[in-house]
Enzyme design. Structure first.
Site, short mmCIF file in Angstrom:
data_model
loop_
_atom_site.label_atom_id
_atom_site.label_comp_id
_atom_site.label_asym_id
_atom_site.label_seq_id
_atom_site.Cartn_x
_atom_site.Cartn_y
_atom_site.Cartn_z
N ARG A 46 0.85 -1.20 0.00
CA ARG A 46 0.00 0.00 0.00
C ARG A 46 0.88 1.23 0.00
NH1 ARG A 46 -1.48 1.67 4.65
NH2 ARG A 46 -2.24 -0.35 5.40
N TYR A 98 -16.53 16.64 -15.29
CA TYR A 98 -16.96 15.24 -15.36
C TYR A 98 -18.03 14.99 -14.29
CZ TYR A 98 -16.64 10.17 -15.13
OH TYR A 98 -16.93 8.83 -15.14
N ASP A 170 -7.68 18.71 -14.47
CA ASP A 170 -8.01 17.39 -15.00
C ASP A 170 -7.65 17.41 -16.48
OD1 ASP A 170 -9.23 15.12 -16.11
OD2 ASP A 170 -10.93 15.17 -14.72
N LYS A 195 -8.73 6.28 -19.68
CA LYS A 195 -9.01 6.80 -21.02
C LYS A 195 -7.76 6.68 -21.91
CE LYS A 195 -12.77 7.60 -18.76
NZ LYS A 195 -13.12 8.85 -18.12
C1 LIG Z 1 -13.64 9.23 -16.80
C2 LIG Z 1 -13.25 10.54 -16.24
C3 LIG Z 1 -13.00 10.71 -14.87
C4 LIG Z 1 -13.20 9.59 -13.86
O1 LIG Z 1 -12.28 8.57 -14.06
P1 LIG Z 1 -12.55 7.02 -13.70
O2 LIG Z 1 -11.29 6.36 -14.11
O3 LIG Z 1 -13.75 6.60 -14.50
O4 LIG Z 1 -12.81 6.96 -12.25
C5 LIG Z 1 -12.59 11.96 -14.44
N1 LIG Z 1 -12.44 12.99 -15.29
C6 LIG Z 1 -12.69 12.86 -16.62
C7 LIG Z 1 -12.50 14.03 -17.52
C8 LIG Z 1 -13.11 11.64 -17.14
O5 LIG Z 1 -13.36 11.53 -18.45
#
Ligand SMILES: *Cc1c(COP(=O)(O)O)cnc(C)c1O
Length: 377
Positions: A46, A98, A170, A195
């Site tokens: 961890r 998001y 982000d 992604k």
């Molecule tokens: C998908 C997404 C998230 C969340 O990510 P997860 O891996 O699904 O928890 C956060 N910000 C953006 C812009 C996203 O497209």
């Protein structure tokens, strides 16, 4: 080191003990100590794991920061970063962040006394107006989903610095291949690595990079205390995915440009949203802060019925949430990702019922164009 080289040689290349060219999957929870407290840098997974560490070093190098962190999902990454704040603190966020970010701020972290305000950060005066006495952080997502709105990161950072706010970006939609927020002054950059960084729709993960050692220590304390870590197998999948990020992004963008051109000229398409279009709001800003426009595009076909019809006729665009993978994905935000937002609020934001969002994949562009042509006619 240039980016495409860095994706392959950045972080920790291979394995020192064996010469293995690929970082091994250290599927282990604990580590033998030679004597009490005398170990080789790892005590318990961890706290630290060699495969995860290799990934954390890699994302740190790619985003040009001081320390990287890998979490079990993008949401785990976002939540862990918010855990740097205290009860009573206030955060300003982009209004079309998001959905999961909106949810964790308004349904979970609010219960712990972390307050949030959502504003259109593409207009920096709105950020200034939202600053309160207890504001501690500014959370920007750029470009946004699904209308690809762009916030000027440098300008936003300038406002944030005036008020001693931590700037968090982000960077999921545009990727570190095209945009590096830390170089534009941000303090924290994060990704849903599910992604583009993973890139193959086979792993859920989150990555964070901070630009300051002290902040790095604080975030490691949160990561180790709350435990939302990424496992070694998924860390390895991400290292593998990142190696091809450069060539994938070029191909993604190349295909997107051709699709955008096709959609712009199509009589059955009313509106196309893509930062690379000169008439797109934020085109100029996108051009100054990123070296590409990415591969997310939205377009309006007028009605919910028409959107449904187009989607049912497509062969190579898979109807699914998520984005950023080698295969093209398609969605209707009003009915899928943004269905929980009331219709009038959706319309205010410009998310109409006939809006279709595509995450353009890296299939042969001729196949994608032929497919869109037959579906739209
Ligand atoms: C998908 C997404 C998230 C969340 O990510 P997860 O891996 O699904 O928890 C956060 N910000 C953006 C812009 C996203 O497209």
């Amino acid at each position: 080191m240039r980016k495409k080289t860095q994706f392959i040689h950045g972080g920790i290349f291979g394995d020192e003990t064996t010469g293995a060219v690929s970082t091994p999957i250290y599927q282990v929870s604990t580590y033998q100590q030679e004597s009490v407290g005398n170990h080789k840098g790892y005590e318990y997974s961890r706290t630290g794991n060699p495969t995860r560490h290799a990934l954390e070093e890699l994302i740190k190098d790619i985003e040009g920061g001081k320390r990287g962190f890998a979490f079990g999902s993008g949401m785990a990454a976002i939540t862990s970063v918010m855990m740097l704040l205290n009860s009573g603190d206030h955060v300003i966020l982009t209004d079309d962040v998001y959905g999961g970010t909106y949810r964790v701020m308004t349904k979970v972290l609010n219960r712990l006394g972390i307050e949030s305000t959502f504003v259109d950060t593409s207009d920096v005066t709105k950020i200034k107006e939202a600053v309160r006495e207890n504001t501690k952080a500014l959370f920007i997502e750029t470009p946004t989903n699904p209308l690809l709105k762009v916030t000027d990161i440098k300008e936003a950072v300038r406002v944030a610095k005036d008020h001693n706010l931590l700037t968090i970006v982000d960077n999921t939609f545009i990727t570190p291949y095209f945009q590096n927020p830390l170089a534009l002054g941000a303090d924290v950059v994060l990704h849903s690595a599910t992604k583009y960084l993973g890139g193959h729709s086979d792993v859920v993960a989150g990555l964070v990079v901070v630009n300051d050692e002290t902040l790095g220590e604080e975030l490691h304390f949160v990561q180790n205390s709350t435990g939302a870590i990424l496992g070694p197998q998924d860390s390895w999948l991400l290292i593998r995915g990142i190696k091809t990020l450069g060539i994938r992004m070029e191909e993604h963008e190349h295909n997107t440009k051709a699709i955008v051109e096709f959609l712009e000229d199509h009589p059955n398409v009313e509106n196309v949203f893509y930062p690379g279009l000169s008439h797109h709001h934020g085109h100029e800003t996108a051009q100054t802060q990123a070296s590409g426009f990415g591969a997310m595009v939205s377009f309006d076909v007028g009605t919910e019925e028409k959107a449904g019809e187009v989607i049912s006729k497509l062969k190579y665009f898979t109807l699914a949430e998520s984005l950023g993978a080698v295969e093209s994905l398609i969605s209707v935000p009003a009915k899928m990702t943004h269905a929980s937002i009331p219709k009038d609020r959706r319309e205010e934001l410009g998310i109409t019922d006939g809006l279709i969002r595509i995450s353009v994949g890296i299939e042969d562009i001729e196949d994608l164009l032929e497919d869109l042509k037959q579906a739209l006619s």
